[in-house]
Design an enzyme around this catalytic site. Structure first.
Site, PDB file in Angstrom:
ATOM      1  N   GLU A 234       0.880  -1.174   0.000  1.00  0.00           N
ATOM      2  CA  GLU A 234       0.000   0.000   0.000  1.00  0.00           C
ATOM      3  C   GLU A 234       0.909   1.212   0.000  1.00  0.00           C
ATOM      4  O   GLU A 234       1.556   1.509   0.997  1.00  0.00           O
ATOM      5  CB  GLU A 234      -0.923  -0.014   1.220  1.00  0.00           C
ATOM      6  CG  GLU A 234      -2.074   0.971   1.109  1.00  0.00           C
ATOM      7  CD  GLU A 234      -1.817   2.270   1.836  1.00  0.00           C
ATOM      8  OE1 GLU A 234      -1.404   3.253   1.162  1.00  0.00           O
ATOM      9  OE2 GLU A 234      -2.025   2.315   3.053  1.00  0.00           O
ATOM     10  N   CYS A 268      -2.190   8.746   2.945  1.00  0.00           N
ATOM     11  CA  CYS A 268      -2.238   8.291   1.557  1.00  0.00           C
ATOM     12  C   CYS A 268      -3.635   8.434   0.978  1.00  0.00           C
ATOM     13  O   CYS A 268      -3.797   8.685  -0.213  1.00  0.00           O
ATOM     14  CB  CYS A 268      -1.779   6.842   1.465  1.00  0.00           C
ATOM     15  SG  CYS A 268      -0.071   6.580   1.949  1.00  0.00           S
TER      16      CYS A 268
END
Length: 461
Positions: A234, A268
């Site tokens: 990720e 993010c």
């Protein structure tokens, strides 16, 4: 980078730690391997009991660990408390659902008969020690969303946390030990990034998961690929937040502010690129900028603070350089854009307009409270701008037109599409991205199965 607690609010180094040497790393790898042999045979009921106990302890510790997180990486303490609560919730969710998620599956009877078998099962078995390389921005949550499914699946965990959150990393190891897990079930490795490669190459480590930067993801994926080991990555995100004419503009602008500055913009999945239909662009920009300007920036320990310091001096410098590059290339500044005087690594909520493809901020992830505004002539252009990114983690769409919703869900290149709401993660729903945002999924049944040996069990007639 030293392994140390450095308070971002004032730059003061509070604690330093010696990196573990080869002998201690070897001891912990041996312990992980030996513990897995026994732990893998425990029942789901026993694992759930331990994970529930860890969740209860975390609830008891919430205020103290929130202050530790805030001291180490600067997030407003009220957000740190919320993070701790979310972690306890995820632990309980996996404790309650893992047995069902990993239950044996029986293929269709006609397929079983066609194969010549009397019975076929698909069984999910644990792999072994899993290495987690985790970032500082959500220092509890990023780890727990790996640890809870890993432990419930019967694997054991090895944590290499970011070097600026060592106290949080050590707390996590202690938390699981206090909950009753044996020492080798979850271990923190106080090591620098340079030590990751050799550990990942060790045959006792069966898989790895990384949340972090694109370069870090490349390094881990490269080594894991060479060693034929499973990874979940990720990485970064530059999420679009699209606003169409039918949207509730007041609500969209309000949520947009939170979506951009959650965790001081160091997320993010924070919305970063705000793509607004030309018919409502001016009205949205006015509301959004007013909301960004009204945010309170200051001491992260203050309950009234909305935006704290960035986690490091380098992080602030990187953000400044993106803004300065955009301004030199002709971008407008609706608010913010200048470093404040005084101690700490603060940067004000900033809104930029007139973004072009040549500007670095268009191509790179702005990891801090800086928003970019784009004007789109129609839905087609909105989709083009949204997809004009190397990243594809999540996306946000604001419209009350169902045909537009269908089009965005079909065409946006992202791991998630949030309609009339802010991107968030929940233990029941898969989370991850496409393109340079990584691969694989965390959370939900998809996440717990990532590090399982999916075994076909065939019985003859």
């Amino acid at each position: 980078m030293p392994i140390a607690t450095v308070n971002p609010a004032n730059g003061e180094t509070l604690k330093t730690y010696q990196a573990m040497g080869e002998e201690e790393i070897e001891r912990r790898l041996q312990l992980a391997e030996a513990t897995f042999r026994t732990y893998r045979t425990t029942s789901f009921e026993e694992r759930a009991r331990l994970v529930h106990r860890a969740a209860d302890l975390l609830d008891e510790d919430r205020q103290n660990i929130a202050r530790v997180m805030t001291t180490e990486m600067g997030k407003p303490v009220k957000q740190a408390r919320a993070e701790a609560a979310k972690c306890a919730k995820a632990m309980r969710w996996y404790a309650d659902h893992a047995a069902e998620l990993l239950a044996d599956e029986e293929p269709d009877a006609s397929d079983v008969k066609d194969s010549g078998a009397s019975r076929v099962l698909v069984r999910y078995r644990p792999l072994g020690p899993v290495l987690a390389v985790m970032p500082w921005n959500f220092p509890l949550w990023q780890v727990v969303r790996f640890a809870a499914p890993t432990l419930m699946a019967g694997n054991v965990g090895l944590l290499k946390h970011a070097s600026n959150v060592p106290q949080t990393a050590l707390y996590l190891e202690d938390l699981f030990h206090r909950a009753g897990f044996t020492e080798g079930c979850f271990q923190t490795l106080l090591i620098g990034s340079a030590a990751v490669d050799e550990i990942l190459r060790d045959e006792r480590v069966k898989a790895a998961t990384l949340t972090g930067s694109e370069p870090a993801g490349r390094a881990v994926a490269s080594t894991a690929g060479e060693m034929i080991k499973k990874t979940v990555l990720e990485l970064g995100g530059s999420d679009p937040f699209v606003v169409m004419p039918s949207a509730d503009l007041d609500r969209a602008a309000e949520v947009a502010v939170t979506a951009r500055v959650q965790n001081t913009g160091q997320s993010c999945i924070a919305a970063k690129r705000f793509i607004v239909h030309t018919d409502v662009y001016d009205a949205f920009a006015e509301r959004f900028t007013a909301g960004m300007r009204a945010l309170r920036t200051g001491d992260p320990m203050d309950e009234e603070t909305d935006v704290g310091p960035l986690s490091s001096e380098q992080g602030r410098t990187d953000l400044e350089e993106l803004v300065d590059d955009a301004v030199r290339a002709g971008a407008g500044v609706l608010c913010g854009g200048e470093r404040p005087d005084g101690p700490g690594w603060y940067y004000p909520p900033t809104v930029l307009t007139g973004i072009t493809r040549e500007m670095r901020v268009h191509r790179e992830e702005a990891f801090g409270p800086v928003a970019t505004l784009y004007r789109a002539a129609d839905l087609d252009e909105a989709v083009l701008i949204a997809n004009d990114s190397l990243f594809g983690l999540s996306s946000n769409v604001w419209t009350r037109d169902e045909a537009e919703v269908d089009r965005f869900v079909r065409d946006l290149e992202a791991g998630s599409v949030f309609v009339n709401g802010m991107t968030a993660s929940h233990p029941a729903f898969p989370f991850g991205g496409v393109k340079r945002s990584g691969y694989g999924r965390e959370l939900s049944g998809h996440g717990i199965r990532e590090f399982c040996n999916i075994t076909t069990v065939w019985h003859g007639a």
